[in-house]
Scaffold this motif. Structure first.
Motif, PDB file in Angstrom:
ATOM      1  N   ILE A 105       0.549  -1.421  -0.117  1.00  0.00           N
ATOM      2  CA  ILE A 105       0.020  -0.043  -0.035  1.00  0.00           C
ATOM      3  C   ILE A 105       0.894   1.394   0.056  1.00  0.00           C
ATOM      4  CG2 ILE A 105      -1.749   1.141   1.444  1.00  0.00           C
ATOM      5  CD1 ILE A 105      -2.697  -1.565   2.289  1.00  0.00           C
ATOM      6  N   ARG A 106       0.575   2.506  -1.011  1.00  0.00           N
ATOM      7  CA  ARG A 106       1.402   3.504  -0.919  1.00  0.00           C
ATOM      8  C   ARG A 106       0.333   4.697  -0.849  1.00  0.00           C
ATOM      9  NH1 ARG A 106       5.970   2.809  -5.465  1.00  0.00           N
ATOM     10  NH2 ARG A 106       6.577   0.785  -4.997  1.00  0.00           N
ATOM     11  N   LEU A 107      -0.163   4.817   0.084  1.00  0.00           N
ATOM     12  CA  LEU A 107      -1.117   5.798   0.446  1.00  0.00           C
ATOM     13  C   LEU A 107      -0.205   7.053   0.579  1.00  0.00           C
ATOM     14  CD1 LEU A 107      -3.926   4.246   2.725  1.00  0.00           C
ATOM     15  CD2 LEU A 107      -3.926   5.023   0.214  1.00  0.00           C
ATOM     16  N   TYR A 172      -6.267  -2.292   8.042  1.00  0.00           N
ATOM     17  CA  TYR A 172      -5.416  -2.644   6.712  1.00  0.00           C
ATOM     18  C   TYR A 172      -6.414  -3.003   5.518  1.00  0.00           C
ATOM     19  CZ  TYR A 172      -2.452  -5.643   3.847  1.00  0.00           C
ATOM     20  OH  TYR A 172      -1.908  -6.290   2.620  1.00  0.00           O
ATOM     21  N   GLY A 173      -7.522  -3.452   6.008  1.00  0.00           N
ATOM     22  CA  GLY A 173      -8.620  -3.706   4.621  1.00  0.00           C
ATOM     23  C   GLY A 173      -8.978  -2.239   4.139  1.00  0.00           C
ATOM     24  N   PHE A 174      -9.289  -1.495   4.811  1.00  0.00           N
ATOM     25  CA  PHE A 174      -9.673  -0.117   4.562  1.00  0.00           C
ATOM     26  C   PHE A 174      -8.836   0.561   3.771  1.00  0.00           C
ATOM     27  CE2 PHE A 174     -13.744   0.589   7.531  1.00  0.00           C
ATOM     28  CZ  PHE A 174     -14.073  -0.757   7.375  1.00  0.00           C
ATOM     29  N   GLN A 175      -7.399   0.378   4.251  1.00  0.00           N
ATOM     30  CA  GLN A 175      -6.347   1.097   3.400  1.00  0.00           C
ATOM     31  C   GLN A 175      -6.254   0.332   2.054  1.00  0.00           C
ATOM     32  OE1 GLN A 175      -2.486   1.660   5.047  1.00  0.00           O
ATOM     33  NE2 GLN A 175      -3.420   1.969   7.212  1.00  0.00           N
ATOM     34  N   THR A 189     -10.466   4.283 -17.314  1.00  0.00           N
ATOM     35  CA  THR A 189     -11.236   3.345 -17.832  1.00  0.00           C
ATOM     36  C   THR A 189     -10.777   2.200 -17.902  1.00  0.00           C
ATOM     37  OG1 THR A 189     -10.045   4.094 -19.955  1.00  0.00           O
ATOM     38  CG2 THR A 189     -12.125   5.129 -19.803  1.00  0.00           C
ATOM     39  N   VAL A 190      -9.298   2.087 -17.574  1.00  0.00           N
ATOM     40  CA  VAL A 190      -8.718   0.826 -17.227  1.00  0.00           C
ATOM     41  C   VAL A 190      -8.137   0.913 -15.874  1.00  0.00           C
ATOM     42  CG1 VAL A 190      -6.684  -0.746 -17.779  1.00  0.00           C
ATOM     43  CG2 VAL A 190      -8.073   0.234 -19.698  1.00  0.00           C
ATOM     44  N   LEU A 191      -8.736  -0.193 -15.010  1.00  0.00           N
ATOM     45  CA  LEU A 191      -8.145  -0.200 -13.576  1.00  0.00           C
ATOM     46  C   LEU A 191      -7.240  -1.399 -13.365  1.00  0.00           C
ATOM     47  CD1 LEU A 191      -8.351   1.088 -10.592  1.00  0.00           C
ATOM     48  CD2 LEU A 191     -10.613  -0.411 -10.160  1.00  0.00           C
ATOM     49  N   LEU A 192      -6.167  -1.212 -12.862  1.00  0.00           N
ATOM     50  CA  LEU A 192      -5.135  -2.235 -12.791  1.00  0.00           C
ATOM     51  C   LEU A 192      -4.880  -2.328 -11.033  1.00  0.00           C
ATOM     52  CD1 LEU A 192      -2.201  -1.109 -15.079  1.00  0.00           C
ATOM     53  CD2 LEU A 192      -4.084  -2.364 -15.547  1.00  0.00           C
ATOM     54  N   LEU A 193      -5.501  -3.647 -10.753  1.00  0.00           N
ATOM     55  CA  LEU A 193      -5.342  -3.915  -9.251  1.00  0.00           C
ATOM     56  C   LEU A 193      -4.312  -4.950  -8.989  1.00  0.00           C
ATOM     57  CD1 LEU A 193      -9.317  -4.423  -8.732  1.00  0.00           C
ATOM     58  CD2 LEU A 193      -7.911  -2.493  -8.101  1.00  0.00           C
ATOM     59  N   ASP A 194      -3.511  -4.469  -8.143  1.00  0.00           N
ATOM     60  CA  ASP A 194      -2.195  -5.409  -7.740  1.00  0.00           C
ATOM     61  C   ASP A 194      -2.437  -5.994  -6.340  1.00  0.00           C
ATOM     62  OD1 ASP A 194       0.161  -6.444  -7.735  1.00  0.00           O
ATOM     63  OD2 ASP A 194       1.357  -4.658  -8.048  1.00  0.00           O
ATOM     64  N   GLU A 195      -2.792  -7.268  -6.517  1.00  0.00           N
ATOM     65  CA  GLU A 195      -3.069  -8.056  -5.215  1.00  0.00           C
ATOM     66  C   GLU A 195      -4.115  -7.300  -4.362  1.00  0.00           C
ATOM     67  OE1 GLU A 195       0.334 -10.201  -3.429  1.00  0.00           O
ATOM     68  OE2 GLU A 195       1.189 -10.402  -5.594  1.00  0.00           O
ATOM     69  N   PRO A 196      -5.334  -7.048  -4.741  1.00  0.00           N
ATOM     70  CA  PRO A 196      -6.095  -6.263  -3.784  1.00  0.00           C
ATOM     71  C   PRO A 196      -6.619  -7.194  -2.642  1.00  0.00           C
ATOM     72  CG  PRO A 196      -7.148  -7.175  -5.634  1.00  0.00           C
ATOM     73  CD  PRO A 196      -5.883  -7.527  -6.067  1.00  0.00           C
ATOM     74  N   ALA A 197      -6.411  -8.476  -2.646  1.00  0.00           N
ATOM     75  CA  ALA A 197      -6.905  -9.076  -1.605  1.00  0.00           C
ATOM     76  C   ALA A 197      -5.678  -9.828  -0.523  1.00  0.00           C
ATOM     77  CB  ALA A 197      -7.691 -10.427  -1.910  1.00  0.00           C
ATOM     78  N   ALA A 198      -4.349  -9.126  -0.835  1.00  0.00           N
ATOM     79  CA  ALA A 198      -3.363  -9.697   0.193  1.00  0.00           C
ATOM     80  C   ALA A 198      -3.730  -9.352   1.190  1.00  0.00           C
ATOM     81  CB  ALA A 198      -2.084  -8.727  -0.535  1.00  0.00           C
ATOM     82  N   GLY A 199      -3.495 -10.270   2.369  1.00  0.00           N
ATOM     83  CA  GLY A 199      -3.603 -10.002   3.816  1.00  0.00           C
ATOM     84  C   GLY A 199      -5.073 -10.123   4.111  1.00  0.00           C
ATOM     85  N   MET A 200      -5.832 -10.382   3.260  1.00  0.00           N
ATOM     86  CA  MET A 200      -7.412 -10.419   3.575  1.00  0.00           C
ATOM     87  C   MET A 200      -7.765 -12.128   3.929  1.00  0.00           C
ATOM     88  SD  MET A 200      -9.329  -7.802   1.239  1.00  0.00           S
ATOM     89  CE  MET A 200      -9.338  -6.002   1.365  1.00  0.00           C
ATOM     90  N   ASN A 201      -8.780 -12.041   4.945  1.00  0.00           N
ATOM     91  CA  ASN A 201      -9.076 -13.511   5.198  1.00  0.00           C
ATOM     92  C   ASN A 201     -10.323 -13.853   4.208  1.00  0.00           C
ATOM     93  OD1 ASN A 201     -11.911 -12.382   5.878  1.00  0.00           O
ATOM     94  ND2 ASN A 201     -11.240 -12.198   7.912  1.00  0.00           N
ATOM     95  N   ALA A 202     -10.829 -14.983   4.191  1.00  0.00           N
ATOM     96  CA  ALA A 202     -11.923 -15.663   3.056  1.00  0.00           C
ATOM     97  C   ALA A 202     -12.994 -14.734   2.954  1.00  0.00           C
ATOM     98  CB  ALA A 202     -12.228 -17.083   3.295  1.00  0.00           C
ATOM     99  N   GLN A 203     -13.862 -14.375   4.208  1.00  0.00           N
ATOM    100  CA  GLN A 203     -14.761 -13.296   4.173  1.00  0.00           C
ATOM    101  C   GLN A 203     -14.596 -12.261   3.516  1.00  0.00           C
ATOM    102  OE1 GLN A 203     -17.865 -14.208   4.780  1.00  0.00           O
ATOM    103  NE2 GLN A 203     -18.465 -12.410   3.948  1.00  0.00           N
ATOM    104  N   GLU A 204     -13.305 -11.551   3.898  1.00  0.00           N
ATOM    105  CA  GLU A 204     -13.182 -10.103   3.443  1.00  0.00           C
ATOM    106  C   GLU A 204     -12.787 -10.257   1.933  1.00  0.00           C
ATOM    107  OE1 GLU A 204     -10.989  -8.059   7.402  1.00  0.00           O
ATOM    108  OE2 GLU A 204      -9.596  -9.826   6.081  1.00  0.00           O
ATOM    109  N   THR A 205     -12.217 -11.459   1.234  1.00  0.00           N
ATOM    110  CA  THR A 205     -11.899 -11.764  -0.121  1.00  0.00           C
ATOM    111  C   THR A 205     -13.196 -11.709  -0.744  1.00  0.00           C
ATOM    112  OG1 THR A 205      -9.758 -12.763   0.567  1.00  0.00           O
ATOM    113  CG2 THR A 205     -10.637 -12.872  -1.810  1.00  0.00           C
TER     114      THR A 205
END
Lengths: 292, 298
Positions: A105-107, A172-175, A189-205
């Motif tokens: 994450i690079r906020l 973390y998930g909110f970040q 128009t094009v969104l690139l998501l780099d491992e958006p679910a990293a560190g999330m549990n099954a439900q969050e994913t």
């Protein structure tokens, strides 16, 4: 478009049929002899959700860095809506409509949730430099409109109530969601998501999968998602590319990928590669067919 | 020290701190975005004072002269960015530092050639040279009053700018993370140009206020204020604008009260005390008072 309608359609039934908007032809990137990406080909069609999977070090992040202009490819061409984008600075490529999130994450750490999103609105739609300096009458009106738009993007990710909080104080998930909101604020128009679910549990994913599907429909996005979590990839993507050692080793629908022996080999390794010790490092790795 | 004297020294410290703060803001802003310690910032201040001196000969009202002088420093800042710092952008920190020292020395010597090294009397308007009686034995100079007022107004304006405007938010984002900012579509060049415009406005105003405070101007006058402002930014935490302002006021008050309390024989060592304070800060809290210690994540 209602999100319910989108939720009912399964990934496999949506055959991508839009116009190709982002194309890569024989794109390569070498780091001092290490070929991180080689002969990469892409025909990203309008409105599709493409998954890119592969073991760690397969070249997935390099791919995003090359598309967004952060790294210059050492060979090949990339065109966006027919326009060559290799060599353009990252801010120009972002302005053309390609946005990304980051694996790590690079906020903007010292800033509030709202300001993170406002920063990503760039100077587009806002007051110009001299307009700001002399505080022209049009300036306040434009700034207010920009702030409302930022709040809309926060609301889309369910973060509106947290707009005043410090970005790095969020869980973390909110970040991760804030990163997506920030990327949306560039109006891509094009969104690139780099491992958006990293560190999330099954439900969050699972929630995130649904959220990406909703955003895809609501904002009319074309999405490329890099992810290790196979449940997200298999449920979300209409088409999957598998990278290994910088090359596309397989490409097809989730069903085709699950059945492809080359993919299973890349993930588990043959006896030969296991003996090399190159493929055995990644303990948390999932085989594509395993989770579904 | 009685109450009247204390009040006078307090305003004096506030005034000196205000000038340091104006200079330090420009330094901190440019460092935050470019990782460049712009020593030539002092020469922008000097040229602001000289511009005021020459424009004042025309007989125009002082306020008009001051505005023209500040516009001149903005042009100088923009030329400096374009000619010296844009070509070296992305170069190693040491190269940037040497470039800024080079620009500083070049401008100092150009000024000596153009204006001669002879000090000149600064054309402070008579109106603000008068003493103002605040009652209770507190008498302060109009110059100090104007200095504090102008500096606070500029800082309030800057605060509104960086929190409320799109460009200001973009500038803060760039200072936080250049890479992410660029990938979010922020044009770094626009942000850098804006930082130089704002820094030059502040330095130009500081040059006028410094001229009015000291009473005379000369080509090397920029060195001490920029050095003090540098110390202030280090004390406050380099790159942090609130830190720079805080450090500037600590320095301003420290200097004035040191001189007021020390025996006369030691007052000429005031700069030695300032730099001793700097060394102590660097030993105890190298990241400065408001600086962050958060390591960069990779």
């Amino acid at each position: 478009m209602s999100s319910g309608l989108v939720a009912e359609t399964t990934a496999d039934s949506l055959v991508p049929n839009g116009e190709p908007i982002l194309r890569a032809a024989r794109v390569g990137r070498a780091f001092r002899g290490l070929q991180a990406l080689a002969d990469y080909e892409l025909d990203l069609r309008q409105g599709e959700i493409l998954g890119v999977i592969g073991p760690n070090g397969a070249g997935k992040s390099t791919l995003f860095n090359v598309i967004t202009g952060f790294l210059r490819p050492t060979s090949g061409r990339i065109t966006f809506h027919g326009r060559e984008i290799v060599g353009l600075p990252p801010d120009k490529i972002a302005a053309l409509g390609i946005a990304r999130t980051f694996q790590n994450i690079r906020l903007f750490a010292g800033m509030s949730v709202l300001d993170n999103v406002r920063a990503a609105q760039g100077m587009r739609g806002g007051a110009g430099f001299w307009e700001t300096i002399i505080s022209a009458p049009s300036f306040l009106r434009k700034e207010r409109a920009m702030e409302e738009r930022a709040m809309d993007h926060l609301a889309a990710l369910g973060l509106a109530d947290l707009h005043g909080a410090a970005a790095t104080s969020l869980p973390y998930g909110f970040q991760r969601k804030l990163e997506i909101a920030r990327a949306l604020a560039t109006e891509p128009t094009v969104l690139l998501l780099d491992e958006p679910a990293a560190g999330m549990n099954a439900q969050e994913t699972a929630d995130l999968t649904q959220l990406i599907r909703d955003l895809h429909a609501r904002f009319g996005l074309t999405v490329v998602v890099v992810e290790h979590d196979m449940s997200l990839i298999m449920r979300l993507c209409q088409r999957i590319q598998v990278l290994n050692y910088g090359r596309v080793i397989a490409s097809g629908t989730p069903a085709e990928i699950r059945a492809d022996p080359r993919v299973i080999e890349a993930y588990l390794g043959t006896d030969e590669t296991v003996n090399d010790g190159l493929q055995t490092q990644d303990a948390g790795r999932q085989v594509p067919g395993e989770s579904l | 020290m009685n109450f009247g004297q204390f009040g006078q020294q307090f305003v004096n410290g506030l005034s000196l701190g205000s000038i340091y703060a104006l200079v330090a803001i420009g330094l901190a802003m440019i460092f935050g975005i470019l990782r460049l310690i712009n020593f030539a910032h002092g020469e922008v201040l000097m040229l602001g004072a000289f511009a005021t001196y020459f424009y004042a000969r025309s007989g125009l009202p002082f306020l008009v002269v001051a505005v023209l002088a500040v516009l001149t420093t903005v042009v100088i800042g923009l030329v400096m960015e374009r000619v010296a710092y844009r070509p070296t952008r992305g170069a190693p920190d040491v190269a940037l530092l040497l470039t800024s020292l080079g620009v500083s020395i070049a401008l100092q010597n150009a000024a000596v050639l153009a204006f001669s090294a002879q000090p000149r009397k600064f054309p402070t308007p008579r109106l603000i040279e008068q003493q103002v009686d605040l009652g209770a034995g507190v008498q302060i100079s109009g110059t100090n009053l104007v200095t504090v007022g102008v500096a606070l107004a500029l800082m309030a304006g800057l605060t509104l700018f960086v929190t409320r405007t799109q460009l200001g938010v973009s500038m803060r984002a760039t200072a936080e993370n250049v890479t992410a900012a660029q990938l979010m579509g922020i044009n770094i060049t626009t942000v850098i140009v804006a930082a130089f415009v704002i820094g030059s406005v502040m330095a130009g105003v500081a040059g006028i206020l410094w001229g009015a405070r000291v009473g005379r101007i000369e080509p090397l006058m920029g060195f001490i204020p920029v050095l003090k402002a540098f110390v202030a930014t280090v004390i406050g935490g380099f790159g942090s604008i609130p830190g720079a302002v805080l450090g500037a006021y600590i320095l301003g008050f420290g200097e004035i009260f040191l001189v007021a309390w020390l025996p006369d024989a030691l007052t000429s060592y005031r700069d030695a005390f300032v730099f001793t304070a700097l060394i102590l800060v660097l030993l105890v809290r190298p990241q400065g008072i408001l600086g962050s210690t958060e390591p960069e994540k990779i």
